[in-house]
Design an enzyme around this catalytic site. Structure first.
Site, PDB file in Angstrom:
ATOM      1  N   VAL A 162      -6.379  10.992  13.201  1.00  0.00           N
ATOM      2  CA  VAL A 162      -7.760  10.608  13.483  1.00  0.00           C
ATOM      3  C   VAL A 162      -7.805   9.573  14.606  1.00  0.00           C
ATOM      4  O   VAL A 162      -8.595   9.688  15.560  1.00  0.00           O
ATOM      5  CB  VAL A 162      -8.443  10.054  12.220  1.00  0.00           C
ATOM      6  N   GLY A 163      -6.943   8.553  14.525  1.00  0.00           N
ATOM      7  CA  GLY A 163      -6.894   7.555  15.579  1.00  0.00           C
ATOM      8  C   GLY A 163      -6.508   8.157  16.921  1.00  0.00           C
ATOM      9  O   GLY A 163      -7.050   7.764  17.963  1.00  0.00           O
ATOM     10  N   HIS A 183       0.803  -1.221   0.000  1.00  0.00           N
ATOM     11  CA  HIS A 183       0.000   0.000   0.000  1.00  0.00           C
ATOM     12  C   HIS A 183       0.840   1.277   0.000  1.00  0.00           C
ATOM     13  O   HIS A 183       0.291   2.363  -0.187  1.00  0.00           O
ATOM     14  CB  HIS A 183      -0.928   0.027   1.223  1.00  0.00           C
ATOM     15  N   GLY A 240      -8.154   7.545   7.730  1.00  0.00           N
ATOM     16  CA  GLY A 240      -7.970   8.969   7.990  1.00  0.00           C
ATOM     17  C   GLY A 240      -6.581   9.380   8.404  1.00  0.00           C
ATOM     18  O   GLY A 240      -6.242  10.562   8.337  1.00  0.00           O
ATOM     19  N   GLY A 241      -5.766   8.431   8.854  1.00  0.00           N
ATOM     20  CA  GLY A 241      -4.427   8.765   9.297  1.00  0.00           C
ATOM     21  C   GLY A 241      -4.282   8.647  10.800  1.00  0.00           C
ATOM     22  O   GLY A 241      -5.259   8.450  11.548  1.00  0.00           O
TER      23      GLY A 241
END
Length: 514
Positions: free
Chosen positions: A472-473, A399, A468-469
């Site tokens: 976000v987490g 990815h 979201g990256g």
């Protein structure tokens, strides 16, 4: 964990409550996110330039999901028409000249790729295929893997990226080449390893075994033709889903089956409904624009915060129902069996289920070409840990190996290991006997759903990192687990418990049917 116990039926009134709370929590949290989106529409428009909506009168559209915008644009520009052309070519030659169908589908796929990627893009792909096939002649899986990893690494070299970008008049064509190259690399691995394990599998059906030598130019050309037919199969060329070469080769040689017009129209209508649902979501909720701004994440009301998490993972699910569902219709018409479509993420109650049932094609590919060859679960605990770690590491590398992907892969690896450890612990004879003695089958299932609620929470967190990256987490970890452990976390786990019960009930019914 569910695999270790029989899933029993719960009272209907209890399951009705779980279903109601599951649907109601989704709808109410989506409504709260919609309210927040409309309240901040002007500021979001200034930041991301919301598109003019077309699905609902007077509503704007969130265009910031790159993958959805990218494929929708290409679909209307050319992909729909090229896929229709593929269906026509396949049917005509399948009915009148079945012995030449594979050859003409290969030619059509290469022509369609040349039309969009240009001569230079085609040269890059053919170079990858030729190099991969050349190394596969050594019949050494480690060498084939090394070749694939080397070619994948070239996709992320800045100087090569700049050169390839200059070939095209827009970045979108470059990204199309990038996506095509990444997916073709998986097919090259499949072909190369099948050749290493069983050289007879990739021979032409009219050739004899004596022709299977590297020094025989005719055999090498035939192998290149088979690899090209596999990689340039048009419906799966740009984005998948992944079908192993073994399955592709066996099924492509079979005659076309008759498919009723009603079946085809119903499948097309189903994809259209999914597309409308995806568009409806980004018209009513600006979740992608909101999650890109940490300020909005910190001021979202609790219900809207939950709605954002559910909306992001559900949109990802519906998006791949459209992307995989559309090409699966054509694949089925060609007589091939596509992987099952993704399962709804809201009823995924474990990390293992997420990997097994979301992208089934990629899961089967990982199991066949990485997990099992490295030992899997049949050579001890250490080998299982290593096989799982290598599989997740490859997915991360494939990815792009960005920092958020590394975090996502680590979370998934840890989640799978913890779930396996808990399942092993609960199935140990002393504890298992105690559970069976003191808890009824219904209470055992409720206990399983309770444990699964925690697993689902961490699964959603890992998906938010992927979509979201890391920022976000981090916000969700802080607001839900640190600051809101007494106000947000408890109700959230309650609703996730209901989601898990719905998922368990659907699995139980599926087991009964099978």
């Amino acid at each position: 964990m569910a695999a270790k116990m029989e899933l029993v039926e719960l009272p209907r009134w209890e399951m009705a409550i779980y279903w109601f709370l599951s649907f109601a929590s989704h709808l109410y949290s989506f409504y709260q996110l919609h309210i927040f989106s409309k309240a901040h529409e002007k500021s979001l428009d200034r930041e991301v330039q919301l598109d003019k909506g077309f699905l609902i009168w007077g509503f704007r559209k969130d265009p910031t999901d790159f993958e959805w915008s990218f494929w929708c644009e290409w679909a209307w520009q050319s992909l729909i028409w090229s896929l229709i052309g593929h269906a026509v070519v396949s049917r005509v030659f399948g009915v009148y000249l079945p012995q030449y169908r594979k050859a003409f589908l290969t030619f059509y796929g290469m022509l369609a790729a040349w039309w969009l990627l240009g001569l230079r893009g085609m040269a890059v792909l053919m170079l990858h295929l030729s190099v991969s096939l050349a190394f596969a002649q050594l019949h050494n899986p480690a060498v084939s893997w090394g070749c694939t990893l080397l070619m994948l690494s070239t996709l992320h070299i800045k100087s090569l990226q700049d050169i390839q970008r200059d070939w095209y008049d827009s970045d979108e064509r470059y990204y199309l080449l990038l996506f095509s190259s990444a997916v073709c690399s998986l097919r090259c691995v499949s072909f190369s390893l099948e050749l290493c394990w069983n050289p007879l599998l990739v021979r032409h059906p009219t050739h004899h075994c004596s022709h299977l030598q590297f020094r025989n130019i005719r055999t090498f050309i035939m192998q290149l033709y088979n690899l090209t037919a596999y990689c340039f199969y048009h419906p799966l060329f740009y984005n998948g889903p992944i079908i192993t070469y073994k399955d592709f080769n066996q099924q492509m040689e079979q005659p076309l089956c008759r498919v009723s017009l009603m079946w085809m129209l119903s499948r097309i209508l189903r994809v259209f409904v999914w597309w409308c649902l995806a568009e409806l979501m980004i018209h009513l909720m600006y979740m992608h624009a909101i999650q890109n701004n940490e300020t909005y994440l910190n001021i979202l009301p609790p219900w809207a915060l939950g709605g954002l998490a559910l909306a992001m993972v559900q949109f990802f699910y519906v998006k791949y129902l459209v992307l995989f569902g559309a090409v699966s219709v054509l694949v089925t018409l060609d007589g091939l069996e596509p992987p099952p479509l993704p399962r709804c993420v809201s009823i995924m109650y474990s990390f293992r289920a997420m990997w097994r049932y979301f992208d089934v094609g990629l899961y089967r590919w990982l199991i066949r070409y990485l997990y099992v060859p490295l030992g899997g679960s049949h050579r001890g605990l250490f080998q299982k840990l290593l096989s799982t770690a290598v599989a997740f590491s490859f997915v991360c590398f494939w990815h792009g190996c960005h920092d958020y992907l590394q975090c996502w892969a680590l979370l998934n690896w840890a989640g799978v290991l913890v779930e396996n450890a808990i399942a092993l612990f609960l199935s140990s004879p002393p504890l298992h006997d105690t559970i069976v003695r003191f808890l009824s089958p219904q209470m055992q299932r409720r206990g399983l759903a309770f444990v699964s609620a925690f697993s689902t929470a961490l699964l959603i967190l890992s998906n938010l990192v992927f979509l979201g990256g890391i920022h976000v987490g981090r916000v969700y970890w802080k607001r839900v687990l640190l600051q809101g452990w007494s106000t947000i976390a408890a109700p959230m786990l309650g609703f996730l418990y209901c989601f898990a019960q719905v998922g368990l009930d659907l699995d139980r019914k599926k087991e009964l049917k099978s």
